[in-house]
Write a protein that holds these residues in place. Structure first.
Motif, PDB file in Angstrom:
ATOM      1  N   ILE A 381       0.925  -1.293   0.004  1.00  0.00           N
ATOM      2  CA  ILE A 381      -0.040  -0.062  -0.062  1.00  0.00           C
ATOM      3  C   ILE A 381       1.007   1.216  -0.164  1.00  0.00           C
ATOM      4  O   ILE A 381       1.898   1.155   0.390  1.00  0.00           O
ATOM      5  N   HIS A 382       0.420   2.181  -0.687  1.00  0.00           N
ATOM      6  CA  HIS A 382       1.156   3.485  -0.852  1.00  0.00           C
ATOM      7  C   HIS A 382       0.409   4.865  -0.577  1.00  0.00           C
ATOM      8  O   HIS A 382      -0.852   4.718  -0.749  1.00  0.00           O
ATOM      9  N   PHE A 393      -1.953   3.028   7.131  1.00  0.00           N
ATOM     10  CA  PHE A 393      -0.821   2.059   7.252  1.00  0.00           C
ATOM     11  C   PHE A 393      -1.085   1.121   8.546  1.00  0.00           C
ATOM     12  O   PHE A 393      -0.945  -0.310   8.422  1.00  0.00           O
ATOM     13  N   GLY A 394      -1.381   1.905   9.759  1.00  0.00           N
ATOM     14  CA  GLY A 394      -1.551   1.117  11.016  1.00  0.00           C
ATOM     15  C   GLY A 394      -2.717   0.158  10.734  1.00  0.00           C
ATOM     16  O   GLY A 394      -2.504  -0.903  11.205  1.00  0.00           O
ATOM     17  N   GLY A 410      12.411  -3.056   3.722  1.00  0.00           N
ATOM     18  CA  GLY A 410      12.725  -1.594   3.334  1.00  0.00           C
ATOM     19  C   GLY A 410      11.537  -0.844   3.216  1.00  0.00           C
ATOM     20  O   GLY A 410      11.771   0.093   2.560  1.00  0.00           O
ATOM     21  N   LYS A 411      10.494  -1.512   3.671  1.00  0.00           N
ATOM     22  CA  LYS A 411       9.207  -0.514   3.709  1.00  0.00           C
ATOM     23  C   LYS A 411       8.609  -0.458   5.059  1.00  0.00           C
ATOM     24  O   LYS A 411       8.793  -1.260   5.770  1.00  0.00           O
ATOM     25  N   MET A 412       7.979   0.669   4.845  1.00  0.00           N
ATOM     26  CA  MET A 412       7.432   1.474   6.754  1.00  0.00           C
ATOM     27  C   MET A 412       6.535   0.196   7.209  1.00  0.00           C
ATOM     28  O   MET A 412       5.724  -0.285   6.685  1.00  0.00           O
ATOM     29  N   HIS A 413       7.179   0.050   8.416  1.00  0.00           N
ATOM     30  CA  HIS A 413       6.202  -0.839   9.478  1.00  0.00           C
ATOM     31  C   HIS A 413       6.650  -0.609  10.860  1.00  0.00           C
ATOM     32  O   HIS A 413       7.583   0.486  10.958  1.00  0.00           O
ATOM     33  N   THR A 414       5.795  -0.950  11.946  1.00  0.00           N
ATOM     34  CA  THR A 414       6.122  -0.501  13.340  1.00  0.00           C
ATOM     35  C   THR A 414       6.511  -1.937  14.074  1.00  0.00           C
ATOM     36  O   THR A 414       6.448  -1.666  15.146  1.00  0.00           O
ATOM     37  N   ARG A 415       6.671  -2.779  13.414  1.00  0.00           N
ATOM     38  CA  ARG A 415       7.029  -4.164  14.223  1.00  0.00           C
ATOM     39  C   ARG A 415       8.487  -3.982  14.733  1.00  0.00           C
ATOM     40  O   ARG A 415       9.334  -3.453  14.367  1.00  0.00           O
ATOM     41  N   ASP A 416       8.764  -4.849  16.001  1.00  0.00           N
ATOM     42  CA  ASP A 416       9.827  -4.933  16.740  1.00  0.00           C
ATOM     43  C   ASP A 416      10.353  -6.152  16.802  1.00  0.00           C
ATOM     44  O   ASP A 416       9.812  -7.393  16.056  1.00  0.00           O
TER      45      ASP A 416
END
Ligand code: FAD
Length: 454
Positions: A381-382, A393-394, A410-416
């Motif tokens: 998704i963009h 995104f969330g 290489g793409k936005m995420h919030t995972r740890d």
């Protein structure tokens, strides 16, 4: 060259080497202010930079062409620009391998391979990344039988944190006492500076591209056939509409029938980039027009068929700047996940200009590959680079993580690291290799702390 960037991201190439300078990625959402920038031209010069960084107590990383949306490439210590490490070292047509230096851009590699009657077997959507940058984050395209770019790697040369230059390959997977080949093909730059990559290559081939609009319900009801019957199937869904654009790429015996120059310019440059850029800007100011524009776009992008050299079919120019999130989910979950994403649009008051891209790959055995051990589907998704992304995104990320989704590195995420350890069976093994090779975190940065732990 397909976008106006060069190895080293933007604008490292016009930053004086050696002096503190700003760096930012292609999308403009990641910046870095390293203490110094260097542009080594050989593996030995890379090793000298790594040793010098250690003496100065600085971290050190090499960038690719800055096409990651995550802060994976950045260093606040030493940033190595790959712009002088770009040579094709050797081509072994009989063995079906090519060895290239880490900073070689994919478009250079593709053209050089074609000139020798060779090709990579599968690729992503663009060809401006460096070979090391693309493989280190697990860049992929779509394929029924063929995996991502790192799955085509036959060997690597790396400079380790202690300055040693080592190699590993399918035949000799162990180096420095660890399973380096399994860990380092998708290595996030955490295990060493890659100085050369050896790819398995195949005889050059033609792909016939068949692109046609289909409705959402047609695509979803035929998803299994479309992905099973085509070597490379993908589709784009235009949010707020029922319209999809499908792409089927299959090997062809020829003859080559490239798009006429005017058609390529009209579709791929003018409509997909210039007009799309204008509609994104307009949509940013007047979000209410987006559903109408998306419905029109889904219909405007008509059917076309052409046959061309594989890399010219796999890749296309992307000049409209955007931010992106992409998750790999188990292939079997794809239809359900897509239905949930679509239903989000009924519940939320979003206006999203960018189509959602859906691709597939077979499972592979690279420890940190998003397709490790499972057949995978990718949902990307963009949003326009200057649009807010957090809620969209969330919410989509929540759907993906509910099915054990793995974010593109290489793409936005919030995972740890805790989450990622749960969805990557070899996450712990990778961390153990990192501990053994880089106990002082010479190659560390905040992103690696997030995804691998301190
Ligand atoms: C327009 C656009 C289209 C895209 N299309 C796709 C697609 O179709 N499929 C897909 O999967 N992804 C896609 N991506 C994502 C992109 O392929 C990845 O983020 C890729 O990693 C970018 O490569 P790069 O050369 O720009 O590397 P960078 O983003 O600069 O770096 C990526 C990582 O590699 C590391 N690295 C680079 N060089 C070395 C080295 N020599 N040694 C060790 N580590 C190194 C960096 O430190 C960083 O951690 C796209 C991105 C954009 C902006």
């Amino acid at each position: 060259m397909q976008s106006n960037s060069s190895p080293g991201g933007r604008p490292a190439s016009n930053s004086p080497v050696g002096r503190p300078a700003g760096w930012h990625n292609w999308a403009g959402n990641v910046t870095a202010s390293p203490r110094r920038i260097a542009a080594p031209a050989t593996a030995e010069e890379v090793a000298a930079e790594v040793r010098r960084a250690a003496e100065d107590g600085l971290t050190i990383r090499m960038t690719g062409s800055g096409h990651s949306f995550t802060p994976t490439a950045v260093s606040d210590g030493v940033l190595l620009n790959p712009g002088r490490l770009t040579a094709i070292r050797s081509v072994d047509a009989a063995a079906g391998t090519v060895t290239v230096e880490a900073g070689c851009p994919l478009h250079v590699l593709n053209a050089e391979l074609l000139a020798r009657g060779l090709s990579l077997a599968n690729m992503g959507d663009i060809q401006v990344q460096t070979v090391a940058g693309a493989t280190q984050t697990g860049t992929h395209g779509t394929g029924r039988d063929l995996g991502g770019m790192a799955a085509q790697v036959a060997g690597l040369e790396l400079v380790l944190a202690d300055g040693r230059i080592v190699t590993c390959s399918a035949q000799n997977p162990t180096a420095a006492g660890v399973s380096l080949f399994d860990a380092a093909r998708v290595g996030l730059g955490a295990l060493g500076v890659v100085t050369a990559v050896t790819f398995n290559v195949v005889p050059a081939f033609l792909l016939e591209a068949r692109e046609e609009p289909m409705s959402w319900s047609q695509v979803i009801s035929q998803l299994d056939e479309l992905t099973a019957d085509n070597e490379h199937f993908e589709f784009y869904w235009f949010p707020h509409s029922e319209g999809c654009l499908t792409k089927r790429n299959n090997r062809s015996d020829g003859p080559a029938r490239p798009l006429p120059r005017w058609r390529y310019w009209l579709d791929d440059e003018f409509l997909s980039n210039s007009v799309f850029n204008l509609t994104c800007q307009l949509g940013r100011r007047m979000p209410s027009i987006i559903p109408t524009v998306n419905s029109m776009a889904a219909k405007a992008l008509g059917s076309r068929t052409y046959t061309d050299a594989a890399y010219k079919v796999f890749t296309s120019p992307r000049r409209v700047r955007f931010k992106e999130e992409e998750y790999a989910v188990p292939r079997a979950a794809l239809s359900d996940v897509l239905a949930e994403v679509k239903s989000l649009f009924q519940r939320r008051d979003w206006r999203i200009s960018f189509p959602i891209e859906v691709r597939v790959t077979p499972g592979d055995d690279l420890w940190l590959s998003t397709a490790y051990g499972r057949d995978s589907a990718y949902i990307a998704i963009h949003v326009f680079h200057s649009s807010p992304h957090e809620e969209y995104f969330g919410d989509v990320e929540s759907i993906m993580t509910a099915v054990g989704g793995r974010p593109h590195w290489g793409k936005m995420h919030t995972r740890d690291a805790d989450y990622l350890a749960g969805v990557y069976p070899k996450h712990g093994d990778f961390v153990a290799v990192r501990d053994a090779l880089d106990p002082d975190r010479r190659f560390g940065n905040a992103y690696l702390t997030q995804v691998l732990g301190a």
